[in-house]
Every structure is written in C-alpha cells, then in structure tokens.
Design a protein around this motif. Sequence first.
Motif, PDB file in Angstrom:
ATOM      1  N   LEU A 292       0.839  -1.192   0.000  1.00 28.65           N
ATOM      2  CA  LEU A 292       0.000   0.000   0.000  1.00 28.65           C
ATOM      3  C   LEU A 292       0.881   1.252   0.000  1.00 28.65           C
ATOM      4  N   ARG A 293       0.602   2.145  -0.931  1.00 30.55           N
ATOM      5  CA  ARG A 293       1.327   3.408  -1.013  1.00 30.55           C
ATOM      6  C   ARG A 293       0.458   4.535  -0.455  1.00 30.55           C
ATOM      7  N   LEU A 294       1.107   5.482   0.186  1.00 27.32           N
ATOM      8  CA  LEU A 294       0.356   6.559   0.843  1.00 27.32           C
ATOM      9  C   LEU A 294      -0.503   7.331  -0.152  1.00 27.32           C
ATOM     10  N   GLY A 295       0.004   7.523  -1.342  1.00 28.25           N
ATOM     11  CA  GLY A 295      -0.745   8.273  -2.343  1.00 28.25           C
ATOM     12  C   GLY A 295      -1.970   7.547  -2.862  1.00 28.25           C
ATOM     13  N   ASP A 296      -2.083   6.256  -2.569  1.00 21.87           N
ATOM     14  CA  ASP A 296      -3.242   5.475  -3.024  1.00 21.87           C
ATOM     15  C   ASP A 296      -4.417   5.543  -2.048  1.00 21.87           C
ATOM     16  N   ILE A 297      -4.217   6.128  -0.863  1.00 18.49           N
ATOM     17  CA  ILE A 297      -5.223   6.077   0.203  1.00 18.49           C
ATOM     18  C   ILE A 297      -6.276   7.162   0.007  1.00 18.49           C
ATOM     19  N   ASP A 298      -7.536   6.733  -0.030  1.00 18.27           N
ATOM     20  CA  ASP A 298      -8.651   7.681  -0.055  1.00 18.27           C
ATOM     21  C   ASP A 298      -9.251   7.838   1.332  1.00 18.27           C
ATOM     22  N   SER A 299      -9.538   6.715   2.009  1.00 22.63           N
ATOM     23  CA  SER A 299     -10.106   6.774   3.355  1.00 22.63           C
ATOM     24  C   SER A 299      -9.686   5.539   4.146  1.00 22.63           C
ATOM     25  N   VAL A 300      -9.733   5.686   5.467  1.00 25.23           N
ATOM     26  CA  VAL A 300      -9.305   4.610   6.358  1.00 25.23           C
ATOM     27  C   VAL A 300     -10.313   4.496   7.500  1.00 25.23           C
ATOM     28  N   ILE A 301     -10.695   3.270   7.806  1.00 29.09           N
ATOM     29  CA  ILE A 301     -11.550   3.021   8.972  1.00 29.09           C
ATOM     30  C   ILE A 301     -10.800   2.082   9.917  1.00 29.09           C
ATOM     31  N   LEU A 302     -10.604   2.541  11.137  1.00 23.48           N
ATOM     32  CA  LEU A 302     -10.004   1.715  12.187  1.00 23.48           C
ATOM     33  C   LEU A 302     -11.124   1.225  13.090  1.00 23.48           C
ATOM     34  N   GLU A 303     -11.373  -0.086  13.083  1.00 18.94           N
ATOM     35  CA  GLU A 303     -12.387  -0.678  13.942  1.00 18.94           C
ATOM     36  C   GLU A 303     -11.710  -1.306  15.165  1.00 18.94           C
ATOM     37  N   VAL A 304     -12.250  -0.998  16.329  1.00 18.64           N
ATOM     38  CA  VAL A 304     -11.682  -1.485  17.591  1.00 18.64           C
ATOM     39  C   VAL A 304     -12.826  -1.885  18.519  1.00 18.64           C
ATOM     40  N   ALA A 305     -12.490  -2.454  19.662  1.00 17.02           N
ATOM     41  CA  ALA A 305     -13.520  -2.760  20.652  1.00 17.02           C
ATOM     42  C   ALA A 305     -14.178  -1.456  21.108  1.00 17.02           C
ATOM     43  N   PRO A 306     -15.508  -1.410  21.201  1.00 17.60           N
ATOM     44  CA  PRO A 306     -16.205  -0.155  21.512  1.00 17.60           C
ATOM     45  C   PRO A 306     -15.687   0.604  22.738  1.00 17.60           C
ATOM     46  N   PRO A 307     -15.321  -0.058  23.859  1.00 16.91           N
ATOM     47  CA  PRO A 307     -14.873   0.734  25.012  1.00 16.91           C
ATOM     48  C   PRO A 307     -13.590   1.518  24.780  1.00 16.91           C
ATOM     49  N   THR A 308     -12.827   1.155  23.748  1.00 22.62           N
ATOM     50  CA  THR A 308     -11.559   1.849  23.528  1.00 22.62           C
ATOM     51  C   THR A 308     -11.697   3.081  22.646  1.00 22.62           C
ATOM     52  N   VAL A 309     -12.859   3.232  22.009  1.00 28.99           N
ATOM     53  CA  VAL A 309     -13.030   4.343  21.072  1.00 28.99           C
ATOM     54  C   VAL A 309     -12.860   5.681  21.779  1.00 28.99           C
ATOM     55  N   ARG A 310     -13.391   5.816  22.970  1.00 28.78           N
ATOM     56  CA  ARG A 310     -13.340   7.116  23.654  1.00 28.78           C
ATOM     57  C   ARG A 310     -11.918   7.522  24.004  1.00 28.78           C
ATOM     58  N   THR A 311     -11.025   6.540  24.154  1.00 27.18           N
ATOM     59  CA  THR A 311      -9.642   6.856  24.492  1.00 27.18           C
ATOM     60  C   THR A 311      -8.827   7.229  23.267  1.00 27.18           C
ATOM     61  N   ILE A 312      -9.016   6.502  22.153  1.00 26.05           N
ATOM     62  CA  ILE A 312      -8.161   6.733  20.991  1.00 26.05           C
ATOM     63  C   ILE A 312      -8.901   7.328  19.796  1.00 26.05           C
ATOM     64  N   GLY A 313     -10.246   7.528  19.936  1.00 27.37           N
ATOM     65  CA  GLY A 313     -10.998   8.030  18.791  1.00 27.37           C
ATOM     66  C   GLY A 313     -11.969   9.152  19.076  1.00 27.37           C
ATOM     67  N   GLU A 314     -12.048   9.629  20.309  1.00 22.92           N
ATOM     68  CA  GLU A 314     -12.999  10.690  20.632  1.00 22.92           C
ATOM     69  C   GLU A 314     -12.338  11.788  21.466  1.00 22.92           C
ATOM     70  N   PRO A 315     -12.698  13.037  21.164  1.00 19.07           N
ATOM     71  CA  PRO A 315     -13.450  13.461  19.976  1.00 19.07           C
ATOM     72  C   PRO A 315     -12.584  13.311  18.731  1.00 19.07           C
ATOM     73  N   ILE A 316     -13.162  12.830  17.660  1.00 16.75           N
ATOM     74  CA  ILE A 316     -12.386  12.476  16.485  1.00 16.75           C
ATOM     75  C   ILE A 316     -11.644  13.684  15.918  1.00 16.75           C
ATOM     76  N   GLU A 317     -12.254  14.877  16.026  1.00 18.83           N
ATOM     77  CA  GLU A 317     -11.588  16.072  15.502  1.00 18.83           C
ATOM     78  C   GLU A 317     -10.259  16.310  16.218  1.00 18.83           C
ATOM     79  N   ALA A 318     -10.243  16.101  17.542  1.00 22.53           N
ATOM     80  CA  ALA A 318      -9.010  16.287  18.299  1.00 22.53           C
ATOM     81  C   ALA A 318      -8.017  15.169  18.033  1.00 22.53           C
TER      82      ALA A 318
END
Length: 470
Positions: A292-318
């Motif tokens: 995978l080359r960086l220039g080929d990337i359009d979008s990325v979804i990282l799926e994790v266990a729901p309780p961890t989202v608030r630590t590493i994914g919220e607020p997503i803007e920050a």
Amino acid sequence: MNPILAQLAKLAHGPVPDAVRHGIPVRIIDIVGIAVRAARMDTSRAVIGFATDQCTAAQATAIGASDAMAATEAAFVNGVLAHSLDYDDTHLPSILHPSASVVPASLAVAEWRGVAGAALVDAVAVGLEVAVRLGMGGYDHQARQSVYFERGQHATSICGTVGSAAAAARLLGADTDGIAHAMSIACSMASGIIEANRAGGTVKRLHCGWAARAGVTAAQLAARGITGPATAVEGRFGLFRAFLGDQADLGAVISDLGDRWEAENIFYKPYPANHFTHTGIDAAIALRHRGLRLGDIDSVILEVAPPTVRTIGEPIEAKRLPETGYQAQFSGPYTVVAGLVGGEGLGVGLEDFRDALVHAPERRELMARVDVVGDPGFMDIYPFQFPSRLTVTTVTGHTLVSEVLANRGSPDRPLSTEELTTKYIDNTAGLVAEEVVHRTHDALCGLLTAPSIAGLLAPLTTLARTGEHP
C-alpha cells in the motif's frame, strides 16, 4: 474468610516460584530502559528538580539525577520516568501498568537496604502480583471493562501503591503482619484520576511515581509501628467500596492465589503509545508491507472494541489533530498513520512521537482521512486482547483489509529476548556510552545471582541532553 490483605500478605511474605522469578529481571530491564529515555523530557527534569530540592538523605539513585536521595524520592522520580512515555507493560484484563510503580519502589528500597539481587527480584514479583490482583478485583466480567476506569479512577496508580507497599515491606524484612499493615496504610494513600486522558495535561505521568513513593512511605511507617485496618480492601469503608462501589469482585483477587500467578500474563509494549492503538499499528504495518502506497489512500476506517473508542478516537476532531507527541500516543488516527508511513525500532518508535513530526503536513493530511469506530464483535476478545481491523479504500475504489486480533508482547505473540534487548538498547542509545548500555543490561540480566545491587543505577545518573521530547 481471612481478610484479603492477610491473604495477600501471606503471598507477599512467601516463596516465589522459579518460573515467575526468571521472568522478572527482563521486566526490570524494560522499566530501567524506558526511564532512561524519559529522563530527557521537561516533565522528568521538573520532578528530578523537585526531588533534589527536598534535600533528603542519600539512600538511593534516581535515573538522570546527579545526587542520591531518599528512597521515597528516588522511587518517585524513577516511577514518573517509567510511566512518562506510555511504553511500560500492561496487564489484561485489569488494564493496568503494574511494573512502572512496583519496580521503581523496589529498586529504591533494595539499594537503600543493600539487599541481594534475588531479594529484589522476589519483591518485584510479589508486588506485581498484589497490584494485578487488586486490579482484577475491579474488572467487570459482564461489561468487559475496568470499573476503576469507568469511574474515572486510574487503576494503575491505585493498585500500584498497594503493590509497591508489599514489595517495599518485604525488602525491609517485615513479617506477614507487617506487610499487611504496610498494604493497609497504602490503601489510604492510593489515588489517581484519568481525566488527563480525555482533556490533556501531563499529570498522568506523575501517577506511577507517586504510587511508588507512597508504597515505600507506607512500608516505612509500618516498620515504625503505624497500623492499618485488616479490612482496608473489602471493608464497609475500604478501598473497594470507595473506588468500585458495590461492583468489586473479591473472588478475582484471591482465586488460586499463590498457585496461579497473574504476573506471568503481563504484556510488554513494542510501541510507545497507548496499548489500545497497538494492533491498529500492526494492521497498518501489514498493509504497508503488502505494498500500500500513501498516495493510493482515499479513506481509512479503524475498527476497535467499543470501550476503547473514547480513548483513541474521541473526539475524532481532536484525535486527528494532536498538538503534541504525548497526545499522539492516544490517537488512533495518528498511530495508524505512523504505521502506514513506517517508523524505527520495533516498527513504530519513539522518534515517531516527536512534537514536530506530529505536525508534519503529510501526516496531518492522512490523519484527516482516518475514522475510528467500535465493532461489538470484538467484545468476544476484549479486554484479554485489544483487537483491530483496518480497512483502507483506495483512490481507485479498491478495498484492503488487515485484521490483528492479538497484541505483540502478549503471551500469544511474545516479544523475543532479542526484541526486548533491542528495546533496551534503543531506549538508552545516545544517552549513555555504548559500553554503559551493555554493562547495565548484563548486570540487570544477572540479578538472580548478584550479591548486591549497589551501584547498579549509578552509570545512568548522568545522561546526554539532546532535546525535550524522546
């Protein structure tokens, strides 16, 4: 039933199985290496200055400090350094970092009291077991989450205080009752809130140091006759009621105590970032290796266990716009990008978390394309592992998926002796002479036969200063 502290004290005063003992020197090596690297940080310099200003008796060595200081202060400094890089080990499913308080507390008391290396190893082993067992007492099997965490408490520092007290009391020669009183006193000193994980600030770096300091203090006071209640853990007004309400699992603390050692299940960290991010890093590295080359990337979804989202994914803007390397360590988007770009060390290293690199335009632009979402299907694994799935959609509309279900550094995917040695060398390289790196590593490897640990940390008191951030 005997009070929990009485049962933990019996364990802490007793023999340590050989299988457990032989794994402890490497844990000490890991913590010492991390502390050396962290000594460069501004917060580390602040706590070294603070501890030096106390003008205490010269009892023990603090890494990065030119002057010896009281065992309590050395434990504080080394504990702060051990936890500052978020590179210290983790026990699951309690989700706490036991070595960063227990090892510094034990090193300080062992040096002060002039004990043999084997005594240090045994003290660390029992301190880790006490800390982890108390952490398990706060694990909610139904919710698959730490109750401490849910209530805003930092289990690492709370349980680490009591574990440090057990280790320190053993090194001070306390009998079973003395160890129980030290742990009971420590229950009144245990503390730590995790709001900094959400809202920022550097205070979390202090938590393991304060736990180590409090544990040593509790052991010293118990040795002088101060006592605590036998039911300080499970009592009506005890630690569990205060921190966990009515959700404590007493059985998890004492189940198979002495027969099954949870300390053997502590995970090492291959990457200097929040442990929730590690399988995402691995997934990103795997996609990079697949071409995978960086220039080929359009979008990325990282799926994790729901309780961890608030630590590493919220607020997503920050999380997509971390301002510092420290904030980036808790960012799912940044750590994925670091894996995709490629790093040093064991795959992604400390250099990837430099403040300047966090602001690199290429990384900022890629982070803007990363979403972090919860997958309830991962709850069958979490929190015994922190699984991730990374899905990349390319600019040509193709989809690439990489799934990692077990953490590197866990018993399921252990780091080799060579990888752990590499981690120590990477952490100390450039800060002390190469000869010192290898000499201290060899000395720590030989702890079980060392007649004394005197001078063990002395070569690590004067370090090169090459920047604010590691």
